[in-house]
Motif scaffolding. Structure first.
Motif, short mmCIF file in Angstrom:
data_model
loop_
_atom_site.label_atom_id
_atom_site.label_comp_id
_atom_site.label_asym_id
_atom_site.label_seq_id
_atom_site.Cartn_x
_atom_site.Cartn_y
_atom_site.Cartn_z
N GLY A 263 -1.53 7.67 -9.18
CA GLY A 263 -0.74 6.69 -8.42
C GLY A 263 0.75 6.95 -8.50
N LEU B 231 -9.68 -7.24 -5.84
CA LEU B 231 -9.61 -6.40 -7.04
C LEU B 231 -10.55 -5.19 -6.98
N GLN C 51 -9.16 -2.51 -4.94
CA GLN C 51 -8.06 -1.85 -5.67
C GLN C 51 -8.61 -0.87 -6.71
N ARG D 218 -4.17 -6.51 -14.96
CA ARG D 218 -4.10 -7.49 -13.87
C ARG D 218 -4.36 -8.91 -14.35
N HIS E 105 -1.35 -1.82 -2.16
CA HIS E 105 -2.73 -2.33 -2.08
C HIS E 105 -2.91 -3.58 -2.91
N LEU E 106 -1.82 -4.30 -3.21
CA LEU E 106 -1.97 -5.47 -4.07
C LEU E 106 -2.52 -6.66 -3.29
N ASP E 107 -2.59 -6.53 -1.97
CA ASP E 107 -3.13 -7.62 -1.18
C ASP E 107 -4.64 -7.52 -0.99
N GLU E 108 -5.20 -6.44 -1.51
CA GLU E 108 -6.65 -6.25 -1.36
C GLU E 108 -7.38 -6.93 -2.52
N ARG F 72 3.46 -5.64 -1.07
CA ARG F 72 2.09 -5.88 -1.55
C ARG F 72 1.10 -4.98 -0.82
N HIS F 73 1.32 -4.88 0.48
CA HIS F 73 0.41 -4.07 1.28
C HIS F 73 0.51 -2.59 0.89
N TYR G 204 -9.74 2.29 -5.07
CA TYR G 204 -8.61 3.19 -4.80
C TYR G 204 -8.19 3.94 -6.07
N PHE G 205 -8.04 3.14 -7.15
CA PHE G 205 -7.54 3.71 -8.41
C PHE G 205 -8.47 4.79 -8.92
#
Lengths: 329, 336
Positions: B81, B64, B67, B29, B59-62, B55-56, B70-71
């Protein structure tokens, strides 16, 4: 002692080519060893004593080579044998004990296995594992390794220095050799262990009649252990005789120098007298007597030609012109 | 006892993998380039809404750390993923591509060992002989030749000029093979399929040589120098003094000890082989992980990059473990 020698070196010469020139590490060495005899070869580091031993077994590493002479074992010239025939002799008839036990044992194999290998190579126990192992354990207890059954599987680094040297002696004794070449066997050990190892070697000599050549820089040790002593200097023998002859009536100035530089514990305070000067470069040994430059009794004639041996008493040979009145050998 | 120690070592890989996951996550990132931009082709045609939506979705709008949450949460459940570009779960992609890479890595390692072991030993035993000089010159060449160049030359010579070896792929189209493990050579052995075995081996040969040449050169040089050192040791002298044959002296007493530094180098070279894969796989159109990763990096396909790096990390850790275990057998002074 019988009259025919077990091992006889005749004019043995071993050379190493170097950048400075040809190094004659062993020059014209003649020596005999009788059955069951204890012979000492004494001299300072680099005088060629170890190379003499390695030459007998033909283990000189390249580019070194044996340039001349004979090494007669029971009348057969070892230097003329085929590689295969030589391997039959190594370890079986003539075995060697090296100086530094830790680096001489292979770190990757258990000690018992390394002793067993000697038996296997020479088919001592018909390559029968159980019998070989039994014999190894026998050997280990003979050389004084305690609880040999447990220690059979241990590795060299798990042994103490004294035990490592005992293991090396067990390797050398495995095939009951006729000659044991012991190259500074106690140099890396402390004094008490040294005494034990020498004692062990004496017992082996008495029990089995194994002839032992003790190579050492320690004249005292040789005097205590050996029947005869040969003194080496710069690749040459300078004096040979019985221990009494060499120690009590040393004739070569070098031998006398060695004797006066040993410290002694006695009532009398005596000064240790070092021999002045340095050992000559072996690639460039002066003609005549190699010791001449350091000798207090040097005469101009000493530096002219190679000095022959003079027999000054039965069996007592000296390479020194002060005895030129005696008959050259 | 040893089994417990090995299990311990395997378990310690878990925190290592955890650390690797976090580091990879942040580092990707940090690189410039936005995956959504790349996905939509940087064209002005994509509306702001579409971009927002993508993006949503990823989850790229969340923030870091969310994110990352989640990962890691997904990863613990075995879900690495969804690939942005290929629209497939990352795990499926990796499982599909990994066997090809493993097969080529093993092939390259075997080839390099087959070349390097005899050369390393012989050139030490016959130091400064013609053989020694030729081998060391060869090793120098092996290290210097870049993989893509060697691969192309080999293709030109064996596939185009002599036409005796295939130029690309893992198996010919007309050869049937039932997949079991995904390693074609192993699969053909398991299913007793001799034509497929022959065909897959032939396909494997050139890529393995290309990939293994440099590694072979390094192993040969290391083995030669450690053999030279060991051959001068006192214990080798003792072995000779015992009356051992030259074969036993070299192959038993010397080699066993010379292998200790060599095994370390071989272990490290497995990493080099994995890295080298990307180029060789491209040259030989080899459907492996390397090409997948290169594509993923160009497209900022974050989940796929993360998954692939995790695989590389596991391979490194496991290789190290194997090296450590081998060590204890070669050198009795070392315990796990």
């Amino acid at each position: 002692m019988t009259n025919t020698p077990l091992l006889e070196l005749k004019n043995l010469t071993t050379v190493f080519p170097t950048r400075r020139g040809l190094v004659r590490a062993v020059a014209d060495v003649s020596l005999s060893l009788a059955q069951g005899e204890l012979l000492g070869i004494v001299g300072e580091s680099g005088c060629g004593k170890s190379v003499t031993m390695l030459s007998i077994l033909r283990l000189i590493s390249t580019p070194g080579r044996i340039a001349a002479g004979q090494a007669l074992f029971q009348g057969r010239d070892l230097l003329k044998l085929s590689d295969g025939a030589m391997r039959q002799i190594r370890g079986k008839d003539i075995a060697m004990v090296f100086q530094d036990p830790l680096s001489t044992l292979n770190p990757a194999f258990p000690v018992g296995e390394q002793i067993r290998e000697s038996l296997r190579i020479h088919h001592i126990a018909q390559n029968h594992f159980a019998r070989e192992k039994e014999r190894v354990i026998e050997l280990m207890s003979e050389v004084g390794i305690s609880s040999p059954t447990d220690r059979f599987h241990e590795y060299p680094h798990q042994f103490s220095g004294g035990m490592q040297q005992r293991a090396l002696i067990a390797i050398a004794l495995a095939c009951e050799p006729k000659i044991l070449l012991a190259d500074e066997p106690t140099t890396s050990l402390d004094v008490t262990i040294q005494a034990q190892i020498m004692d062990l070697m004496r017992r082996i000599n008495e029990a089995r009649g194994t002839a032992i050549v003790l190579v050492t820089h320690n004249l005292d040790l040789a005097a205590e252990f050996c029947q005869r002593i040969a003194v080496m200097y710069a690749g040459r023998l300078v004096e040979i005789g019985t221990t009494d002859q060499v120690i009590e009536t040393p004739q070569h100035p070098y031998t006398r120098g060695l004797l006066t530089c040993i410290p002694r514990i006695s009532a009398q305070r005596t000064r240790i007298e070092p021999i002045p000067g340095n050992v000559p470069d072996l690639a460039n040994v002066p003609p005549g007597c190699a010791f001449a430059e350091r000798c207090s009794e040097m005469q101009p004639i000493c530096q002219n030609d190679l000095i022959p041996f003079f027999e000054i008493a039965p069996g007592h040979l000296v390479r020194c012109l002060r005895h030129s009145s005696a008959t050259p050998d | 006892m040893k089994a417990i120690k090995i299990l311990e070592r395997v378990l310690t890989t878990i925190p290592i993998m955890f650390g690797v996951a976090i580091i990879v996550f942040f580092f990707i990132r940090l690189t410039p380039g936005d995956p959504v931009d790349i996905m939509l082709g940087r064209s002005a045609a994509a509306s702001q809404r579409e971009i927002e939506q993508l993006r949503h979705q990823f989850h790229l709008d969340e923030p870091l750390h969310v994110q990352l949450g989640y990962f890691l949460g997904d990863a613990l459940r075995g879900n690495l993923g969804y690939s942005y570009i290929r629209n497939k779960p990352v795990v499926d992609l990796l499982v599909e591509r990994l066997p090809a890479t493993i097969e080529m890595t093993i092939g390259a390692l075997l080839i390099s060992l087959i070349i390097a072991l005899p050369i390393g030993i012989l050139s030490a035993v016959r130091q400064n002989s013609l053989l020694d000089r030729l081998s060391m010159a060869g090793a120098f060449l092996g290290i210097s030749m870049p993989g893509f160049w060697l691969g192309i030359v080999l293709i030109l010579f064996f596939a185009v000029y002599l036409q005796i070896l295939p130029a690309q792929g893992r198996i010919s189209y007309d050869v049937e093979l039932q997949e079991v493990t995904g390693l074609y050579v192993l699969d053909s052995l398991l299913t007793g399929n001799l034509p497929a075995l022959k065909d897959s081996l032939l396909h494997l040969l050139l890529p393995s040589i290309t990939l293994g040449a440099g590694v072979a050169a390094i192993i040969a040089r290391v083995l030669r120098s450690s053999m030279l050192e060991v051959l001068r040791s006192d214990y080798v002298k003792l072995a000779r003094a015992k009356g051992a044959t030259e074969w036993d002296v070299v192959m038993k007493h010397a080699l066993r000890n010379a292998l200790i530094p060599t095994v370390t180098v071989v272990g490290l070279q497995v990493g080099v082989l994995l890295g080298g894969n990307m180029i060789v796989e491209t040259v030989f159109s080899w459907p492996g992980l390397g090409r997948l990763v290169v594509d993923a990096i160009f497209n900022r396909d974050f989940p796929l990059i993360q998954g692939a790096v995790m695989i590389y990390a596991i391979t490194f850790v496991l290789t190290n473990l194997v090296v450590d275990i081998l060590y204890t057998y070669l050198n009795p002074k070392i315990t796990l």
